[in-house]
Design a protein around this motif. Structure first.
Motif, PDB file in Angstrom:
ATOM      1  N   SER B 373       0.599 102.320  88.287  1.00  0.00           N
ATOM      2  CA  SER B 373       0.304 103.545  89.017  1.00  0.00           C
ATOM      3  C   SER B 373       1.026 104.697  88.316  1.00  0.00           C
ATOM      4  CB  SER B 373       0.779 103.434  90.457  1.00  0.00           C
ATOM      5  OG  SER B 373       2.183 103.389  90.496  1.00  0.00           O
ATOM      6  N   ALA B 374       0.556 105.917  88.580  1.00  0.00           N
ATOM      7  CA  ALA B 374       1.171 107.091  87.957  1.00  0.00           C
ATOM      8  C   ALA B 374       2.659 107.161  88.298  1.00  0.00           C
ATOM      9  CB  ALA B 374       0.465 108.354  88.428  1.00  0.00           C
ATOM     10  N   ASP B 375       2.997 106.691  89.488  1.00  0.00           N
ATOM     11  CA  ASP B 375       4.385 106.719  89.949  1.00  0.00           C
ATOM     12  C   ASP B 375       5.263 105.834  89.064  1.00  0.00           C
ATOM     13  OD1 ASP B 375       6.463 107.379  91.688  1.00  0.00           O
ATOM     14  OD2 ASP B 375       6.130 105.555  92.876  1.00  0.00           O
ATOM     15  N   ASP B 409       3.875  99.011  91.045  1.00  0.00           N
ATOM     16  CA  ASP B 409       2.607  98.760  91.733  1.00  0.00           C
ATOM     17  C   ASP B 409       1.480  99.394  90.948  1.00  0.00           C
ATOM     18  OD1 ASP B 409       3.116 101.393  92.113  1.00  0.00           O
ATOM     19  OD2 ASP B 409       3.058 101.323  94.301  1.00  0.00           O
TER      20      ASP B 409
END
Lengths: 305, 409
Positions: B373-375, B409
Motif C-alpha cells: 500500500s502507499a502507506d 498491508d
C-alpha cells in the motif's frame, strides 16, 4: 438603526441583550458561521477522524489511539519535532534580537534610512519557495558561497550546511531569518517611533547611557509591539513547510523534515488520512498548550494599557 | 454550492459536445517532461484521428503532486474522462467506492487476458474479478548504469555484474571518481535498496518478503547479506551531494561517478546527452546477477460518468490505448516497455531490447506499488532515507525493515 439603538425599556432583559445592535450582529453572521463551520467544524472533524483507520477516504472504523501510538513510534515524526524545536528556538530569539537591533540602528536618525529600510524589508516580498530556491543555490558548494570564497584564494574554505545532516537545519534557519527579519524590524521601528521623545530627554537628563535606556526603559515600554512580533514569528515557525520543500526537500535523508511536511505527506503521498490527522492534531495540541496559558496571562487577567 | 454549479456547467458543456457528435474527453496525466509529452501526444493523435477530441489535462510536477489533485477531483464530483495513475493499489479505495468504470467487457472483447504480458499487469487492474484500468507501459527499477569514461579513466574494465562493481570501487575511489552516484531522496534510495536486495538476497527471499510479506525472511540471513551490501553501497555513495535523480545520472554521463542504480527512465537522460549504449555507457538489468525486472508503470483509469455517450467513448479510448499501433508509437517515444508481447519493437535501443528479452523469458516481478500500500511504501522510503544518510548499522536497519514488513498491508 433607530429601532436597534433605543429599544423599548419595558422589554424583558434577555431578548434585549440578544437583539441589541441586531443589524451589526446580522452583518457579522456570515463571518461567525464561516468561523464556526470552517475553523471549529473542520478542526473537530480532523480530530474525530484521527481516531479512525482512514486511508485514502475518510471512514469511521474506530481504532482508538493507534494512530497516535504509531506516530510517536515513528522516527521521522520525532526528527520533525526536534527540527522544529531547534528552528523555532533559534528563529524566535534571533529574529527578535536582529529585528530589534536593526530597528534601533535605523532609529538613530541615520542617513538613507528609508533606503536601508527597503533593503531589509525586501526579502519579505519574496515567497518562501523563491527564498528556499535562492538559498539552495547560494549554499550549494559547487557554485554558491563556498566556490566564490575559494575563488578569492581561500582554498580551504568550507561552508556546506545543506549537505550535512547535522547542520542542514541551520541552513534553513539562515534563509528563514533572511526572509523574516525585515518585517519584524519594521514592526519594531514603528514601535520605537511611538516612544515619546520626552522619554529620551528624561533619560539623558538622568545621565543614563543609550544602550541602558533601550534595555531598561524602551523595551519594557514596547511590550505590545513585542507580543505582536512574537505571534507573527511563532505562527511562521509552526507552519514552516514551503521553505523546507523548496530548499532541501526534507533531506539529506530525513534530517530537515518538519511536522507540517509529515502531515501533508502522510495524507496525500502515503494516502493515510488517519495518520496525517493524528499528526495535525498533535500540532494543534502543541499550539494550544503554548497559547492558552499565555493568552490567559496576557488578556485574561488585569487589563493592561 | 460551487460544486453543483460547476457540475451543472460541465453538464452543459458535455451536452453541447455530444450535440456535435465529436466527443471531448479530458485526460489528466503528469507526463510533462520533453520525452513524456512527446509520448502522450501519440495517444492524443490516435484519439483525435478517430474523430473525437482529446483534451489534454497535464498536471505539472511529479505523481505525488498530481495524484492528490486527480483524486480530489474524482471525490469532489468533477471527474475527468480518463486519468493516468500508476497501476497497483493507488486507486484501490476509489474502485471500492464505485467511482471507477468497469472495463471488463472491453477487456474481454479485446482479449486482454491473452495479449497482456506479463499477466500480472492485468491482475493489478483487477479487483473482485473485474477490470478497472488499462495498463499502457512498463517501467522497471532493477538497473545499474555504468560510465565507460569513469572506468577508462581509472584504467579498469567495465564491470558486468554487481560483485565486479563492488570489487572495482576502491580503484575508482583512488582515481578520484565517486563509485556510486545517488540522489539523496528516499524513493531513489529505496530503488537502490530494492535492486541490491534482489541481486544479493536472491529472488526467493525477495518474493517471500515483497509478495508474501514474510517478516521471518526479512530477518533471515539472505537479507542480512543484502543489508550489508547496501551498507557498502552507502559508503560508495557517501560523497554524492545531489538531490535529483537526473543530476545523479548526469554524474554518470560526465564520468564524475562510476555508476548509478536507477529505473529504466534514466536512459532518456543518456539519449538526450547523445551517448551510445555499449560505447559510452552500459546498463545491467538485475545488476547483472538476476535477470529479472519488476513491472511497475502507468495505467489509465476511467472515472464513472452519468452520460452514456461519454461512457461509450471512455470504453472506446480504453481499447485504443492498448491497441498495437498506439502501444508501439507511445512506448518508443517514452522509452518504456510495451504491455503487449505480440508487437514488433525492433526499433528499440539496446537497453530496451535487454528489457524486452527478460519480459519474453518471463523474468518479471510485481513492483512495490503493486504489492505494498502507499502507506507501507512511504514508510519504507522514509527508513531508506534515514539509513542512507546516517551511520545507522545494517542490523538496526534490518530490524526496522522487518518490523515494517510485519505490519505491511
Amino acid at each position: 438603526m433607530t429601532v436597534a439603538s433605543d429599544p423599548p425599556s419595558h422589554t424583558a432583559k434577555r431578548p434585549r441583550k440578544l437583539f441589541k445592535n441586531w443589524m451589526a450582529k446580522l452583518a457579522s453572521l456570515p463571518m461567525i458561521l464561516t468561523a464556526l463551520v470552517v475553523f471549529v467544524g473542520g478542526t473537530a472533524w480532523t480530530v474525530t477522524y484521527s481516531f479512525t483507520s482512514s486511508r485514502m477516504l475518510p471512514k469511521t472504523n474506530w481504532v482508538g489511539f493507534d494512530q497516535y501510538e504509531r506516530l510517536w513510534n515513528t522516527d521521522r515524526w520525532i526528527i520533525s519535532i526536534k527540527n522544529l524545536g531547534i528552528y523555532g528556538g533559534c528563529s524566535m530569539v534571533l529574529t527578535l534580537v536582529l529585528g530589534f537591533s536593526l530597528a534601533a540602528c535605523l532609529d538613530r536618525k541615520i542617513r538613507f534610512e528609508s533606503a536601508f529600510r527597503s533593503i531589509f524589508l525586501y526579502p519579505f516580498a519574496l515567497s518562501f519557495v523563491v527564498t528556499g530556491l535562492a538559498w539552495q543555490w547560494i549554499l550549494n558548494p559547487d557554485f554558491g558561497l563556498q566556490s566564490v570564497v575559494r575563488g578569492w584564494g581561500w582554498e580551504s574554505f568550507t561552508f556546506n550546511p545543506l549537505n550535512d545532516p547535522n547542520t542542514v537545519i541551520y541552513g534553513l534557519l539562515i534563509a528563514g531569518l533572511w526572509q523574516g527579519t525585515g518585517l519584524i524590524m519594521c514592526i519594531m521601528l514603528a514601535g520605537l517611533r511611538g516612544i515619546d521623545e520626552d522619554i529620551w530627554k528624561a533619560a539623558r537628563v538622568d545621565g543614563i547611557g543609550t544602550i541602558k535606556t533601550y534595555v531598561m526603559v524602551i523595551i519594557p515600554m514596547m511590550r505590545p509591539v513585542f507580543i505582536t512580533a512574537l505571534v507573527l514569528i511563532a505562527s511562521g515557525i509552526i507552519k514552516l513547510y514551503d521553505l523546507v520543500v523548496a530548499q532541501t526537500g526534507g533531506g539529506p535523508g530525513l534530517s530537515s523534515e518538519v511536522p507540517a511536511k509529515y502531515v501533508i505527506e502522510y495524507m496525500f503521498r502515503a494516502q493515510n488520512l488517519g495518520q496525517g490527522f493524528a499528526a495535525s492534531t498533535m500540532m494543534l495540541c502543541s499550539v494550544v498548550i503554548i497559547l492558552i496559558p499565555w493568552a490567559y496571562l496576557e488578556f485574561g487577567g488585569k487589563k493592561r494599557g | 454550492m460551487s460544486t453543483t454549479l460547476k457540475s451543472l456547467m460541465i453538464g452543459t458543456a458535455l451536452t453541447a459536445a455530444t450535440a456535435s457528435h465529436a466527443i471531448e474527453l479530458e485526460v489528466t496525466h503528469w507526463w510533462t517532461s520533453g520525452g513524456e509529452a512527446a509520448a502522450v501526444s501519440k495517444f492524443a493523435e490516435a484519439w483525435n484521428a478517430t474523430g473525437n477530441t482529446w483534451i489534454d489535462g497535464a498536471i505539472a510536477g511529479s505523481g505525488s503532486t498530481a495524484r492528490p489533485i486527480i483524486i480530489s477531483r474524482i471525490l469532489g464530483g468533477d471527474p475527468m474522462a480518463a486519468t493516468q495513475l500508476n497501476h497497483g493499489r493507488q486507486a484501490e479505495e476509489l474502485i471500492e467506492a464505485g467511482l471507477m468504470l468497469d472495463l471488463t467487457d472491453v477487456a474481454e472483447a479485446g482479449g486482454w487476458a491473452d495479449v497482456v504480458n506479463p499477466s500480472s499487469l492485468l491482475d493489478a487492474c483487477t479487483l473482485d474479478g473485474k477490470i478497472y484500468c488499462v495498463p499502457v507501459n512498463i517501467h522497471s527499477t532493477q538497473w545499474i548504469w555504468l560510465s565507460h569514461a569513469a572506468y577508462a579513466n581509472a584504467g579498469l574494465d567495465v564491470p558486468t555484474d554487481w560483485h565486479e562493481f563492488v570489487a572495482s570501487a576502491p580503484a575508482l575511489q583512488e582515481a578520484g571518481t565517486l563509485p556510486l552516484a545517488m540522489g539523496q531522496a528516499g524513493w531513489q534510495q529505496n530503488i537502490a535498496f530494492g535492486a541490491i536486495t534482489l541481486a544479493v538476497a536472491g529472488q526467493e527471499a525477495w518474493n517471500e518478503v515483497n509478495i508474501n510479506k514474510n517478516a521471518d525472511f526479512a530477518r533471515g540471513p539472505e537479507y542480512t547479506a543484502a543489508f550489508e551490501a547496501v551498507t557498502a553501497a552507502r559508503d560508495f555513495a557517501a560523497e554524492s551531494n545531489v538531490q535529483d535523480w537526473n543530476l545523479a545520472t548526469n554524474m554518470v554521463i560526465t564520468g564524475v561517478a562510476g555508476a548509478q542504480i536507477m529505473g529504466d527512465w534514466a536512459q532518456g537522460e543518456f539519449a538526450i546527452a547523445e551517448q551510445v549504449e555499449g560505447e559510452d555507457y552500459s546498463c545491467l538489468p538485475g545488476l547483472g546477477l538476476n535477470p529479472v525486472i519488476d513491472t511497475g508503470g502507468d495505467a489509465f483509469y476511467f472515472p464513472v460518468n452519468d452520460d452514456p455517450e461519454i461512457t461509450a467513448a471512455q470504453k472506446e479510448l480504453a481499447a485504443l490505448l492498448i491497441s498495437p499501433e498506439a502501444q508501439v508509437s507511445f512506448n518508443l517515444a517514452k522509452g518504456s516497455l510495451p504491455v503487449r508481447g505480440d508487437i514488433d519493437m525492433s526499433a528499440a535501443n539496446g537497453c530496451m531490447q535487454k528489457g524486452l528479452e527478460i519480459l519474453a523469458n518471463g523474468g518479471v516481478l510485481p513492483s512495490g506499488d503493486i504489492s505494498f500500500s502507499a502507506d507501507t511504501q512511504t514508510q519504507i522510503e522514509d527508513l531508506m532515507a534515514q539509513f542512507w544518510t546516517s551511520d545507522m548499522s545494517a542490523a538496526d536497519a534490518q530490524a526496522a525493515y522487518a518490523e515494517l514488513i510485519e505490519k505491511a498491508d
